[in-house]
Write an enzyme that holds these catalytic residues in place. Structure first.
Site, PDB file in Angstrom:
ATOM      1  CG  ASP A   1     -28.499   2.898 -43.295  1.00 56.95           C
ATOM      2  OD1 ASP A   1     -28.475   1.660 -43.315  1.00 56.95           O
ATOM      3  OD2 ASP A   1     -29.168   3.558 -42.482  1.00 56.95           O
TER       4      ASP A   1
ATOM      5  N   GLY B   1     -33.835  10.238 -36.217  1.00 51.78           N
ATOM      6  CA  GLY B   1     -32.746  10.528 -35.276  1.00 51.78           C
ATOM      7  C   GLY B   1     -31.966   9.253 -34.996  1.00 51.78           C
TER       8      GLY B   1
ATOM      9  N   GLY C   1     -31.275   6.369 -33.415  1.00 47.45           N
ATOM     10  CA  GLY C   1     -32.015   5.513 -32.473  1.00 47.45           C
ATOM     11  C   GLY C   1     -31.137   4.449 -31.846  1.00 47.45           C
ATOM     12  NE  ARG C   2     -29.519   0.198 -35.743  1.00 44.75           N
ATOM     13  CZ  ARG C   2     -29.421  -0.937 -36.390  1.00 44.75           C
ATOM     14  NH1 ARG C   2     -29.179  -2.023 -35.716  1.00 44.75           N
ATOM     15  NH2 ARG C   2     -29.567  -0.981 -37.688  1.00 44.75           N
TER      16      ARG C   2
ATOM     17  CG  ASP D   1     -33.561   8.238 -43.116  1.00 46.47           C
ATOM     18  OD1 ASP D   1     -34.421   8.245 -44.019  1.00 46.47           O
ATOM     19  OD2 ASP D   1     -33.243   7.221 -42.482  1.00 46.47           O
ATOM     20  CG  ASN D   2     -30.572   5.607 -44.850  1.00 49.87           C
ATOM     21  OD1 ASN D   2     -30.191   5.928 -43.720  1.00 49.87           O
ATOM     22  ND2 ASN D   2     -31.452   4.652 -45.068  1.00 49.87           N
TER      23      ASN D   2
ATOM     24  CG  ASP E   1     -32.931  -3.802 -29.486  1.00 51.62           C
ATOM     25  OD1 ASP E   1     -32.556  -3.042 -30.412  1.00 51.62           O
ATOM     26  OD2 ASP E   1     -32.715  -5.030 -29.484  1.00 51.62           O
TER      27      ASP E   1
END
Ligand code: AMP
Ligand code: MG
Length: 484
Positions: free
Chosen positions: A261, A89, A91-92, A251-252, A124
């Site tokens: 990506d 998913g 994430g950033r 996912d890419n 993060d």
């Protein structure tokens, strides 16, 4: 914000089932500062960025202000990473919305590096300036090399430091894509085992990316065929310019057929089919020569997801999908041969064409010839003739090639034109990318801006670009990292 920019949002993906995404806003950043903006892309999107000042643009391209009509979401997806299935998913990254241009084209506008989401796991949610500028440079270069790619509209600093091996400057990239739906999106939905959701996704993808299939009798199977063709075209294009994606996880792999990506990607200089740059790719899974094989592997994972929609009889559905997947090699080889022939300016079909091409590649490999510059040499467009091109073995090969070309003597202009449209004179060479990123990290943006300008026209014989055409003379192995 007043809509002086001409945003025109219609957020169709965010209206799909809640299973597909999380509604979330970008996390505000401390001190937004625009670093780079892509004015020509803005124009293509019919966006007018001239009426608002730099502060407002900085705020916009960090997500501190959201455009009118946006509906911010993080998309759910899964993926096979180096062969292992994982829930991922955004994430950033946060999808701001889908912007519709005046000519009715739909583009995702996404902020990458915009803070944590529920998919962030231990990350993060942030990104560093270097990797975001790197994605900007390479994605725009790919677009200009006539290769489908996500685009980069802007990079802005956040004014916050982020912790990696050392403290780095935080930044956000505004990514523009036909969509961010991936093979991994299908894997995520398929894993939920709800046929209605899978059908919803299939129909959505067909409407958005493959509208000619709306009345197809077997939409799932036809989507597989069409996606396979798109991905073959894409990987053939990568092979054409010596591009190594570096992290071809499912996912890419974009359903729209764009390169997506730009983490550990890099361009090959010395021709070696086993070239791999990524620091974590120890087995060479994503090496240059493995890219078509992985493309097929990823397509097989896609086919598995849509089996229930191909036929109610599972055995029959698997057989039908396998039959399609089994045509991959033949299809790829034909398109690869066509592409390589164009690189050598060859029209028509001769039984010896493949051998001629393979002999050149074998020679290039043995002599460690530069991939891009060898084709420049063949077009008489090299700045300085390297010694290796004076060797007898190469001269003999060139004679064979010229003899083959002479069978098409009527069209010498056309032959050269083919070559000129296939062989770039300049690609984002690794050592140059590193150099301009270092300068940018020290607030000197002149080199990156000049580099981007040169890469705007990779097929043109531009003056004063020799420094961008030189391979790296450093013996140190170039390493790339997943863009963190
Ligand atoms: P990538 O290698 O960019 O394809 O990323 C793989 C996954 O890791 C995706 O789900 C990303 O959203 C996630 N990811 C990468 N870096 C970070 C980060 N700094 N914080 C949160 N998620 C991240
Ligand atoms: Mg990714």
């Amino acid at each position: 914000m007043e809509n002086k920019i001409n945003w025109n949002f219609d957020n169709s993906y965010s209206r799909l089932s809640d299973a597909f995404k999380e509604h979330i806003k970008p996390v505000a950043v401390k001190n937004p500062e625009l670093v780079i903006i892509n004015e020509s892309l803005a124009k293509e999107l019919d966006l007018d960025l001239t009426k608002i000042n730099k502060d407002k643009l900085s705020s916009l391209f960090t997500g501190n202000t959201l455009p009118e009509g946006s509906n911010t979401i993080a998309q759910a997806y899964a993926g096979h990473q180096f062969g292992h299935f994982t829930m991922l998913g955004d994430g950033r990254a946060i999808l701001i919305g889908e912007h519709i241009t005046n000519s009715n084209k739909r583009y995702d506008i996404q902020l990458k590096g915009s803070g944590k989401t529920s998919f962030s796991r231990n990350g993060d949610g942030r990104a560093a300036l270097g990797p975001m500028l790197r994605e900007y440079i390479v994605s725009e270069a790919m677009h200009n090399l006539n290769i489908p790619s996500t685009r980069s509209l802007a990079v802005a600093k956040t004014g916050e430091k982020i912790m990696r091996d050392t403290l780095l400057e935080g930044a956000i990239l505004t990514r523009v894509a036909l969509s961010h739906i991936r093979v991994g999106t299908f894997q995520y939905i398929a894993a939920r085992d709800k046929k209605d959701e899978l059908e919803l996704l299939l129909n959505y993808v067909i409407n958005r990316h493959y509208p000619k299939l709306v009345n197809s009798k077997n939409k799932a199977l036809d989507l597989l065929i069409n996606l396979m063709n798109k991905q073959i075209d894409l990987v053939v294009n990568w092979m054409r310019v010596g591009f190594i994606h570096g992290v071809m996880n499912t996912d890419n792999m974009s359903i729209s057929g764009e390169t997506i990506d730009y983490g550990p990607c890099a361009f090959m200089d010395t021709y070696d089919p086993k070239t791999v740059f990524s620091s974590i790719d120890h087995m060479g899974r994503y090496a240059y020569c493995n890219q078509p094989i992985v493309t097929k592997w990823n397509l097989s994972r896609f086919a598995e997801c849509i089996i229930p929609m191909i036929d109610e009889n599972q055995k029959k559905a698997i057989e039908m999908a396998t039959e399609i997947i089994n045509t991959f090699e033949k299809n790829y080889e034909e398109k690869w041969l066509e592409m390589m022939k164009k690189k050598l300016g060859l029209l028509g079909n001769h039984s010896t064409d493949k051998t001629l091409i393979l002999d050149l590649l074998t020679w290039m490999h043995q002599k460690k010839a530069d991939y891009t510059n060898t084709f420049c040499h063949l077009m008489n467009l090299d700045t300085k003739t390297e010694k290796i091109y004076e060797e007898m073995e190469f001269i003999y090969w060139k004679e064979r090639w010229q003899k083959r070309l002479s069978t098409e003597k009527k069209l010498p202009k056309k032959n050269l034109e083919l070559m000129k449209n296939s062989n770039p004179l300049v690609v984002p060479r690794n050592h140059k990318v590193e150099k301009v990123l270092n300068d940018a990290n020290e607030n000197n943006l002149e080199p990156i801006n000049r580099f981007i300008k040169v890469l705007d026209q990779p097929f043109a014989n531009q003056k004063g670009i020799e420094e961008y055409q030189k391979p790296s003379y450093s013996n140190e192995k170039y390493q790339t990292f997943c863009g963190t």
